[in-house]
Design a protein around this motif. Structure first.
Motif, PDB file in Angstrom:
ATOM      1  N   ALA A  32       0.821  -1.214   0.000  1.00  0.00           N
ATOM      2  CA  ALA A  32       0.000   0.000   0.000  1.00  0.00           C
ATOM      3  C   ALA A  32       0.851   1.259   0.000  1.00  0.00           C
ATOM      4  O   ALA A  32       0.380   2.323  -0.388  1.00  0.00           O
ATOM      5  CB  ALA A  32      -0.922   0.000   1.216  1.00  0.00           C
ATOM      6  N   SER A  33       2.110   1.151   0.424  1.00  0.00           N
ATOM      7  CA  SER A  33       2.926   2.351   0.600  1.00  0.00           C
ATOM      8  C   SER A  33       3.988   2.513  -0.482  1.00  0.00           C
ATOM      9  O   SER A  33       4.815   3.421  -0.400  1.00  0.00           O
ATOM     10  CB  SER A  33       3.610   2.318   1.973  1.00  0.00           C
ATOM     11  OG  SER A  33       4.531   1.247   2.041  1.00  0.00           O
ATOM     12  N   LEU A  71      -5.953  -7.563  -0.103  1.00  0.00           N
ATOM     13  CA  LEU A  71      -5.005  -6.445  -0.191  1.00  0.00           C
ATOM     14  C   LEU A  71      -4.667  -6.117  -1.644  1.00  0.00           C
ATOM     15  O   LEU A  71      -4.481  -4.953  -2.009  1.00  0.00           O
ATOM     16  CB  LEU A  71      -3.737  -6.767   0.614  1.00  0.00           C
ATOM     17  CG  LEU A  71      -3.952  -6.871   2.135  1.00  0.00           C
ATOM     18  CD1 LEU A  71      -2.689  -7.414   2.831  1.00  0.00           C
ATOM     19  CD2 LEU A  71      -4.331  -5.519   2.738  1.00  0.00           C
ATOM     20  N   ARG A 103      -5.369  -2.509  -3.184  1.00  0.00           N
ATOM     21  CA  ARG A 103      -4.267  -1.765  -3.815  1.00  0.00           C
ATOM     22  C   ARG A 103      -4.587  -1.367  -5.236  1.00  0.00           C
ATOM     23  O   ARG A 103      -4.137  -0.325  -5.726  1.00  0.00           O
ATOM     24  CB  ARG A 103      -2.985  -2.615  -3.793  1.00  0.00           C
ATOM     25  CG  ARG A 103      -1.767  -1.924  -4.396  1.00  0.00           C
ATOM     26  CD  ARG A 103      -1.360  -0.748  -3.526  1.00  0.00           C
ATOM     27  NE  ARG A 103      -0.238   0.012  -4.062  1.00  0.00           N
ATOM     28  CZ  ARG A 103      -0.364   1.015  -4.916  1.00  0.00           C
ATOM     29  NH1 ARG A 103      -1.547   1.338  -5.401  1.00  0.00           N
ATOM     30  NH2 ARG A 103       0.703   1.683  -5.310  1.00  0.00           N
TER      31      ARG A 103
END
Lengths: 398, 398
Positions: free
Chosen positions: B274-275, B316, B320
């Protein structure tokens, strides 16, 4: 359980094991078990005690949780989702009272004690969403506090009659004036914000604006919001939700926005979206801005995700912001507890003597472990009474 | 359970409820219950049947799961994490055999039937990681298949002696040649890749390279990898893990890389971070590239996250990539099942007659619900035998 209870062998915010005496819905003392006569004794088993989790941004009125799986085949644009939702409310029969109850029960099972919910107000459904959620919050008032934002999801200026409905919602009991993408939806940023802030002034209410507008367009809306907040003396009463524009790559532009937000005392709400630019929460908090978090929609016609677990939201904040250190995960939890409490201006929130007895027990060694591992909530206490055990709320949903 | 079993009332990949007959570790038939004589009958209760989940990228040797909470106070640079980990292995006593067993048991409980693990090889620990994980995989072979990548985590050319250890690891039984940030770690992209591909050629093994290098630097390493893969005829045998560079904003540059990867038959592994910039998985799959997924490190000295749940990983991936539609969530699950199976070149993977009986039962209406909701795994079956029930593996960890 009585309103007097002694919770033994609990670790408030990860401190050493101690006793917490609850009397008349508040934390009476921490440490010695004096004056605990007549109190029920609850063995915490060494659990970590966290303050009640704060869901600071969701949409209780329109989840389809518990209605059978909604097969999402919606188009990619924002307007596709908004139009589809307005249609599906009728087709599926999404009853705001019933559905908000289902989400509340789900959230309380995960340790939530306070919810700020945006509730749709538009010229098709009128105030039925507000009425439904108000009925539900009354019914579940013993296990959760709900604050209602009157939210013009389908636009306000572009749908004549909506402003009047917003006013009526505020008179009925909605606490907060909601707004939405002043340029993107209403095509008139000045006009939209003037109406929103006008309602806030007339009714003496805080403001919470969904700002999905990214980059420079969102930055412009942020500037307009800062100007109005300062001019009207509304510092501490305005929240920008999402604020994707704060995730834009230009550090100078973002720095200027952060300075302006801090000076105006404007709060930021984030869901920590993985697929969008997102506010850099550590930088915001370090600048002195209050940041809160929310699930946004949970299993609705917009998207399939969400379970109302604000410990999981803290984890998603951590993942989005590349938090790895324990102190960073503690910050992520702070956003989902104290941050939300400040935004909602909660009275007596926290784990100190005198605070309301709203807390959560989990089996975790540290706060960081609770965030990364999201263990089942052993016990959730609201106003000194048990609201959930082992992940299951004490009240049922319809 | 016998090796012959009839699973009644199950819905393979969401199809109508049917029977699945398992014989000698394989799916013998689907539909009629003929020839089921003597088979144990297992009532699936209408559960959704998914193929066994494939964890295509993790680090079994260095999780600290089950060792008490590791307080992370590590610095922000990549080298901080690598140096800290090498030190902590001794300080904490991270035993690769014990720790890999703990993670395997955790993962199997979540429905994983196949794991590709990168195992550290360096001049301090030598081959002890490889030996430990090899011992564990032998012990747990009935509940999971483990493939080992010899992984030069601390650099290869910058640490003389590492290449020889890599060779020895391959001779001992590691199946895959690992690589790591050719410029970032070894400071010599040509040199690093020549050695990696040289080992692959000499031992006839596939390659899996951790490529964290972002933007143009990562694009260059990708180009070098494409050139070598084509020149050596290694199409289908090379994986680039992470490949953050595919998430760079320039669509033309990314398009050129995608064309090159497809032409070279190179696979992409993503954790859907995510980062960080992340590969656009839908675009890759539509271009014909095989994409798989993994947890990466689970609760290790690098970071606190992860639980080995590949349904959560699919979620996830969805978050994303802004997947909202059911068909998009199905794609996310495909990446965590068939994608991983193709990358690991698994024989007989899937839910068709003749396939190995590796599958998972969950209470969910649709695949999308299973991804978004991540329900507890009711039953996990490996080679026709139950490997986990209600989230708990049938074998214990030390």
């Amino acid at each position: 359980m009585q309103t007097n209870a002694l919770f033994t062998n609990v670790r408030p915010a990860g401190a050493a094991a101690t006793n917490v005496l609850v009397r008349d819905g508040r934390i009476a003392s921490i440490g010695t078990a004096a004056n605990a006569e007549g109190a029920d004794v609850v063995d915490g088993g060494g659990a970590l005690m966290l303050p009640g989790l704060v869901e600071a941004h969701t949409h209780l009125d329109k989840t389809v949780y518990g209605m059978g799986w909604y097969r999402n085949e919606v188009g990619p644009r924002l307007i596709d989702k908004i139009d589809n939702e307005r249609a599906q409310k009728k087709i599926l029969g999404i009853d705001p009272a019933r559905q908000s109850a289902r989400q509340i029960v789900l959230s309380v099972g995960h340790g939530t004690t306070h919810i700020r919910t945006h509730v749709d107000v538009d010229t098709e459904i009128g105030l039925s969403g507000i009425e439904g959620v108000m009925a539900t919050r009354e019914r579940y008032r013993d296990i959760v506090d709900v604050e209602i934002v009157a939210f013009p999801q389908s636009g306000m200026l572009v749908r004549p009659g909506t402003v009047e409905l917003m006013e009526e919602a505020l008179r009925m009991g909605a606490e907060v004036v909601g707004g939405l993408d002043p340029s993107g939806m209403d095509r008139d940023p000045k006009g939209h914000l003037d109406v929103i802030f006008g309602l806030a002034q007339r009714y003496g209410r805080p403001v919470d604006i969904h700002l999905h507008e990214a980059g420079e367009l969102g930055a412009f809306a942020t500037e307009l919001t800062i100007e109005r907040t300062k001019a009207l003396g509304m510092q501490g009463k305005v929240t920008l939700s999402h604020a994707f524009c704060l995730g834009m790559p230009d550090p100078v532009a973002v720095g200027a926005l952060i300075d302006g937000l801090r000076d105006a005392g404007i709060h930021i709400m984030t869901t920590a979206p993985a697929s969008r630019p997102a506010p850099p929460v550590k930088r915001l908090v370090e600048a002195g801005i209050t940041v809160c978090a929310g699930s946004d929609g949970i299993r609705d016609t917009w998207g399939p995700y969400g379970n109302g677990d604000m410990l999981e939201r803290a984890m998603l904040i951590g993942l989005r912001n590349n938090f790895r250190r324990d102190d960073e995960l503690e910050l992520a939890l702070d956003i989902c507890t104290y941050g939300g409490a400040k935004v909602m201006a909660l009275d007596g929130y926290g784990l100190k003597p005198g605070c309301r007895a709203d807390f959560v027990l989990v089996d975790a060694e540290t706060i960081a472990e609770a965030v990364a591992g999201r263990p089942q909530r052993k016990l959730v206490v609201k106003n000194g009474r048990v609201s959930a055990r082992n992940g299951v709320a004490t009240m049922e949903a319809p």
